[in-house]
Design an enzyme around this catalytic site. Structure first.
Site, short mmCIF file in Angstrom:
data_model
loop_
_atom_site.label_atom_id
_atom_site.label_comp_id
_atom_site.label_asym_id
_atom_site.label_seq_id
_atom_site.Cartn_x
_atom_site.Cartn_y
_atom_site.Cartn_z
N GLU A 263 0.88 -1.17 0.00
CA GLU A 263 0.00 0.00 0.00
C GLU A 263 0.91 1.22 0.00
OE1 GLU A 263 -2.43 3.08 2.32
OE2 GLU A 263 -2.46 1.16 3.37
N CYS A 297 -2.28 8.81 3.64
CA CYS A 297 -2.31 8.46 2.21
C CYS A 297 -3.68 8.74 1.61
CB CYS A 297 -1.94 7.00 2.02
SG CYS A 297 -2.93 5.85 2.97
#
Length: 538
Positions: A263, A297
Site C-alpha cells: 500500500e 495516504c
C-alpha cells in the site's frame, strides 16, 4: 505515503560490510536511527533498543519454528486469544493517545478516534468472523466425469509474514495486518518505522503473554534492518509506505519469488459538484485535507469543484480553515524531512502562479505547518503531481463532472476519491468510472477504519488489500484437497493408451458440443462400444 527508509538488500562486498557496521557505530556513539525528542514540544523520548541486522535472521528462524505449531491451534482458540487484545487496547486508550501525541505530534482526540476505537472494532470483526472466513469451501465436480471424487479448497497460512509499517498511523496500520495474519495461522516479524519505534513496541506489548514464543516479534531499526528482514527468507512482505521504497521492495521480493502486499502513495481528490450540500462538502473537505496534519495516504490533495459553485465553496473552505486551532485541531508535522517536501512543493506552485488563500509555509525549521488552502490553475506542478503528505489543500475549478473525473483518473495514484453531490444515481455512475480503489459519496477518507471494507488502490498507490475478507487472499494461499472415494481399480485416463481410449476422447468432444444433433447421437453409440472395449483393456 512517506514511510521508513527500508531499502533494497545490501550490495555484496565492502558496501555490505559498511552497512552492517553502521548500527554498531551508532550504538557506540549513544545514538541510533530513532528520534530523541518529540516533534510537538521537543520532549525527550525514552530510549529504544535497536535490533542488529545480524539478529533479524534469528527472529525469522524462531518465527518459522513457531508457525507450524501456531497453525495447528484450532482457529476458534486462536480467536479467543487474540480477542483478549481488545480489552488491553481499550484499557490503555489514554496511554496510547498520549504516546502518539508525544511521538507523532497528533492531537489527543485524533489519536484516540483514529488509532484506538477503530482497532477495537477491528479485533471484534476478525475474531468473530475468521472461523467462517477460513472454512474450507467445496468444489463442484461432475459426478459422471469424475465419479467418487470430492474436492475442497482450504485457506493455508502463508507462513512467516514480514510487516513493515510507516509512522503516520503507527498503531492502527500494524494492527490491520497483525490481527488477521495471526488469526490465519501465520507468524509475524514486525518492523515499525524508525520514526515511531515506541508506538511499535506498544503494539507488540498488547500481545505479551498471550502468544507462544516467536509468533510475534519486533525488529527495531532503520533501512538496514528492513533489508535484512526481506533477505531472511520470509513468505510474504506486507509494506505500507512510499512509492520509491515500495518499488525497491517489490524488486527485492521478485528476485526471491516472495509475494508482496504493497500500500503506497496517494494523491486523493474530492470532486465537488454543483448540486452538493455545500456546507457539508466544505466541512468534509477541510477535515479530509487536514486531519493528521495531512499526513495520510487518503488525505485530500486535490479538489475539483464545478465552476457554478466554486466561489462560494472556496470562500467557505477558507473560512473553516481559518477556524482550525494549531495544536488542538491540527497537530504538527512529524518529521522535518516531510515538512521540507511540503514547503518545497508549495513554493514551486506559488512560483508557477498558485495563490495562497489561507495559511502558508511556517518559518524555516518549524514543524507547525499551518493548514493551507491554495487556488491552482495548472496541474504541471509537483503539488498536483506528487504525493504531498502534508496540510496543503489545492483547489482547481472545473467546468463539469466529466472534466473532474478525467483529471482525477489522469493521476498515477488511485487510492481514494470522494464525490460530493445530492444526486445518488449520478454519483454511483461516476464512481464506476473512477480508477480509485475506494470511492466515498458525501464523505471522505475514514473507511480505512472499517474492518469489513477493503482498503486498496491501483497504479502508484499499490495493489495491496487490508481489511475485509479480501485481505485473506494476501495473508493465505489456496490449498486444494481432492479425495477419491471410488472403488474402481483404474481411471479412464490412466495407462494403457489404446485405440478405444482415442475413440472415447473424440466421441466425448462431439457429444459435448463438437457436432450437430445427429453427430451427437452417433457419438453416443461410439462411446458405448468404446467403453465396453476399454473395460476389456483394449
Amino acid at each position: 505515503m512517506e514511510s521508513n527508509t527500508t531499502a533494497l538488500p545490501h550490495a555484496e562486498g565492502a558496501a555490505a560490510d559498511e552497512a552492517a557496521a553502521a548500527p554498531a557505530r551508532r550504538r557506540a556513539a549513544g545514538a541510533g536511527p530513532f528520534p530523541a525528542r518529540g516533534p510537538a514540544g521537543g520532549e525527550l523520548l525514552d530510549d529504544v533498543e535497536e535490533t542488529a541486522p545480524s539478529a533479524v535472521g534469528e527472529l525469522v528462524a524462531r518465527a518459522r519454528v513457531a508457525q507450524g505449531a501456531w497453525a495447528e491451534v484450532p482457529v476458534r482458540e486462536r480467536a479467543e486469544v487474540i480477542a483478549k487484545v481488545k480489552k488491553r487496547l481499550l484499557a490503555r486508550a489514554e496511554e496510547i493517545a498520549a504516546l502518539l501525541h508525544l511521538e507523532c505530534g497528533k492531537p489527543i482526540e485524533e489519536a484516540a478516534l483514529a488509532e484506538v476505537l477503530p482497532n477495537a472494532d477491528l479485533i471484534d470483526y476478525w475474531t468473530l468472523s475468521v472461523e467462517e472466513l477460513l472454512d474450507a469451501s467445496p468444489v463442484d465436480l461432475d459426478p459422471l466425469a469424475y465419479p467418487g471424487k470430492v474436492g475442497r479448497i482450504q485457506r493455508a497460512p502463508r507462513g512467516v509474514v514480514a510487516l513493515i509499517t510507516p509512522w503516520n498511523y503507527p498503531v492502527a496500520i500494524p494492527l490491520r495486518t497483525i490481527v488477521p495474519a495471526l488469526l490465519a495461522g501465520n507468524t509475524v516479524v514486525f518492523k515499525p518505522s524508525e520514526v515511531t519505534p515506541r508506538a511499535g513496541a506498544l503494539v507488540a506489548s498488547l500481545f505479551e503473554g498471550l502468544l507462544p514464543d516467536g509468533v510475534l516479534a519486533v525488529a527495531q531499526g532503520g533501512s538496514d534492518v528492513g533489508a535484512a528482514l526481506i533477505e531472511a527468507g520470509v513468505d510474504l512482505v506486507v509494506f505500507t509506505g512510499s512509492v520509491a521504497t515500495g518499488k525497491k521492495i517489490a524488486v527485492a521480493c521478485a528476485e526471491r519469488l516472495v509475494p508482496t502486499s504493497l500500500e503506497l502513495g496517494g494523491k486523493d481528490s474530492a470532486i465537488v459538484l454543483g448540486d452538493c450540500d455545500l456546507e457539508r462538502a466544505a466541512r468534509g473537505v477541510v477535515w479530509g485535507a487536514f486531519t493528521n496534519a495531512g499526513q495520510n495516504c487518503a488525505s485530500i490533495e486535490r479538489v475539483y469543484v464545478e465552476r457554478a459553485i466554486a466561489d462560494r465553496f472556496i470562500e467557505r473552505v477558507v473560512a473553516l480553515t481559518g477556524q482550525l486551532r494549531a495544536g488542538v485541531d491540527v497537530g504538527v508535522m512529524t518529521t522535518a524531512r516531510q515538512a521540507h517536501i511540503v514547503r518545497r512543493q508549495l513554493a514551486t506552485a506559488v512560483e508557477g502562479g498558485a495563490e495562497i488563500l489561507a495559511g502558508g509555509a511556517p518559518e524555516q525549521g518549524s514543524l507547525a505547518f499551518p493548514p493551507t488552502v491554495v487556488r491552482v490553475e495548472r496541474e504541471d506542478t509537483p503539488l498536483l503531481r506528487e504525493e504531498t503528505f502534508g496540510p496543503i489543500l489545492p483547489v482547481l475549478v472545473v467546468n463539469d463532472a466529466e472534466e473532474a473525473v478525467a483529471r482525477t483518473n489522469a493521476s498515477r495514484f488511485a487510492l481514494t476519491t470522494s464525490l460530493w453531490t445530492r444526486g445518488r444515481e449520478r454519483a454511483h455512475a461516476l464512481a464506476r468510472r473512477l480508477r480509485s480503489g475506494v470511492v466515498t459519496i458525501n464523505n471522505h477518507g475514514f473507511t480505512g477504519a472499517l474492518p469489513a471494507a477493503p482498503w486498496t488502490g491501483t497504479g502508484d498507490s499499490g495493489s495491496g488489500v487490508t481489511s475485509s475478507p479480501h485481505a485473506l487472499a494476501e495473508l493465505t494461499r489456496p490449498r486444494f484437497i481432492l479425495e477419491d472415494r471410488s472403488r474402481a481399480k483404474s481411471e479412464l485416463w490412466w495407462y494403457p493408451y489404446t485405440p478405444a481410449l482415442r475413440t472415447i476422447a473424440f466421441a466425448m468432444a462431439r457429444v459435448r458440443g463438437g457436432a450437430g444433433w445427429f453427430g451427437r447421437v452417433s457419438a453416443l453409440a461410439e462411446l458405448a462400444a468404446a467403453f465396453a472395449k476399454r473395460l476389456l483393456g483394449r
